[in-house]
Design an enzyme around this catalytic site. Sequence first.
Site, PDB file in Angstrom:
ATOM      1  N   SER A 117       0.826  -1.211   0.000  1.00 56.71           N
ATOM      2  CA  SER A 117       0.000   0.000   0.000  1.00 56.71           C
ATOM      3  C   SER A 117       0.856   1.256   0.000  1.00 56.71           C
ATOM      4  O   SER A 117       1.955   1.289   0.579  1.00 56.71           O
ATOM      5  CB  SER A 117      -0.890  -0.005   1.251  1.00 56.71           C
ATOM      6  OG  SER A 117      -1.524   1.242   1.429  1.00 56.71           O
ATOM      7  N   TYR A 141      -2.414   0.513   9.928  1.00 58.00           N
ATOM      8  CA  TYR A 141      -2.544  -0.251   8.687  1.00 58.00           C
ATOM      9  C   TYR A 141      -1.263  -0.136   7.858  1.00 58.00           C
ATOM     10  O   TYR A 141      -0.689  -1.151   7.421  1.00 58.00           O
ATOM     11  CB  TYR A 141      -3.745   0.256   7.889  1.00 58.00           C
ATOM     12  CG  TYR A 141      -3.794  -0.246   6.477  1.00 58.00           C
ATOM     13  CD1 TYR A 141      -3.968  -1.591   6.203  1.00 58.00           C
ATOM     14  CD2 TYR A 141      -3.652   0.631   5.403  1.00 58.00           C
ATOM     15  CE1 TYR A 141      -4.000  -2.061   4.896  1.00 58.00           C
ATOM     16  CE2 TYR A 141      -3.686   0.176   4.096  1.00 58.00           C
ATOM     17  CZ  TYR A 141      -3.854  -1.166   3.849  1.00 58.00           C
ATOM     18  OH  TYR A 141      -3.888  -1.619   2.552  1.00 58.00           O
ATOM     19  N   LYS A 145       1.552  -3.140   6.818  1.00 60.36           N
ATOM     20  CA  LYS A 145       1.981  -3.451   5.444  1.00 60.36           C
ATOM     21  C   LYS A 145       3.501  -3.350   5.313  1.00 60.36           C
ATOM     22  O   LYS A 145       4.142  -4.195   4.666  1.00 60.36           O
ATOM     23  CB  LYS A 145       1.291  -2.504   4.455  1.00 60.36           C
ATOM     24  CG  LYS A 145      -0.194  -2.794   4.249  1.00 60.36           C
ATOM     25  CD  LYS A 145      -0.400  -4.057   3.430  1.00 60.36           C
ATOM     26  CE  LYS A 145      -1.859  -4.293   3.096  1.00 60.36           C
ATOM     27  NZ  LYS A 145      -2.075  -5.444   2.235  1.00 60.36           N
ATOM     28  N   PHE A 169      -1.947   2.653  -4.994  1.00 57.49           N
ATOM     29  CA  PHE A 169      -2.552   3.921  -4.630  1.00 57.49           C
ATOM     30  C   PHE A 169      -4.066   3.664  -4.596  1.00 57.49           C
ATOM     31  O   PHE A 169      -4.494   2.701  -3.983  1.00 57.49           O
ATOM     32  CB  PHE A 169      -2.046   5.018  -5.572  1.00 57.49           C
ATOM     33  CG  PHE A 169      -0.634   5.427  -5.177  1.00 57.49           C
ATOM     34  CD1 PHE A 169      -0.389   6.656  -4.596  1.00 57.49           C
ATOM     35  CD2 PHE A 169       0.426   4.537  -5.304  1.00 57.49           C
ATOM     36  CE1 PHE A 169       0.887   7.008  -4.170  1.00 57.49           C
ATOM     37  CE2 PHE A 169       1.710   4.871  -4.884  1.00 57.49           C
ATOM     38  CZ  PHE A 169       1.937   6.113  -4.317  1.00 57.49           C
ATOM     39  N   ALA A 283      -8.721  13.856  10.028  1.00 56.23           N
ATOM     40  CA  ALA A 283      -7.355  13.833  10.542  1.00 56.23           C
ATOM     41  C   ALA A 283      -6.496  12.884   9.713  1.00 56.23           C
ATOM     42  O   ALA A 283      -6.916  11.770   9.393  1.00 56.23           O
ATOM     43  CB  ALA A 283      -7.348  13.403  12.006  1.00 56.23           C
TER      44      ALA A 283
END
Length: 331
Positions: A117, A141, A145, A169, A283
């Site tokens: 990612s 997350y 990755k 992306f 945020a």
Amino acid sequence: MQVLVLGGAGFIGSHAVYQLIDQGHHVIVIDNLETGHREALHPDATFYPGDIRDIDFLRDVFTNEKIDAVLHFAANSLVGESMENPLKYFDNNVYGTQVLLQAMQEFSIDKIVFSSSAATYGEPESVPITETMPTLPTSTYGETKLTMEKLMKWCEVAYGTRYVSLRYFNVAGARSTAEIGEDHQPETHLVPIILQVALEQRPHINVFGEDYPTEDGTCIRDYVHVEDLIDAHILSLEYLLNGGASDIFNLGSSQGFSVKEMIEAARKVTNHEIPEKIGERRAGDPSTLIASSEKAKTILKWEPKKTEINRIIQDAWRWHQQHPFGYRKDV
């Protein structure tokens, strides 16, 4: 080629299965159906329902099937949820990959293409983003990755496991023939949310902030068609099978579209009004994320063909019109 696809009932994984079978490969799918859909499975794939954290389950699959290479899509992927429940993400994403790599090592399977990612980069120092830029994730997350990538790197050192990590992306669109598409519960991705407004399933689209330093004040993102994305995975498999060295590649369209541009494009494609409502910034949302995909184009010979945003939205819209409630039959 005999390919094991982990997460093959999910949005991206199911497209990989279909395109591999289109090309004549034999595909074995593992999915625990936590977020995947049984209806998204290709009828010609061999399906094993189960969890990659279960080493005995993986051993059974690897004993039953001859596997040449692995495509790894199995992961939890909601940034917000990862910040609220980091232990879930480390357990499923990182520990799951650890168990997988252990099973691969036991059965001498030494080639894996990994679904990574752009979240591994965090806030980019400049755009377009290249693979040499610092990896400083701003979410759990993204951190998982990146950790999964590092697991593969050290397994190569120890066991000779070669890998390609593909940093996506924004993936959008659907299979052009509309058998499968994007269906998340809850839905968090921009394109299907916009199309749910067009289907009158939502009253409006929320735009999170219009005071970013961009031309129209909304965030800019790089969108890649899911079928182009899977082409890069299949090229990565061929690259590894031909002896290619482990590497990391960005996958995007190398062009950016703002939230308002995406909404306007969807209005033209769907011929619906699609009301929008401006809200506060979220945020952690960077203003602009655009990939440089030159490395993938040069080394993997990747040539994305469906880069026009109208084409991406048209294919997604065809799926959503034919499946207004996704894979659910009880609505």
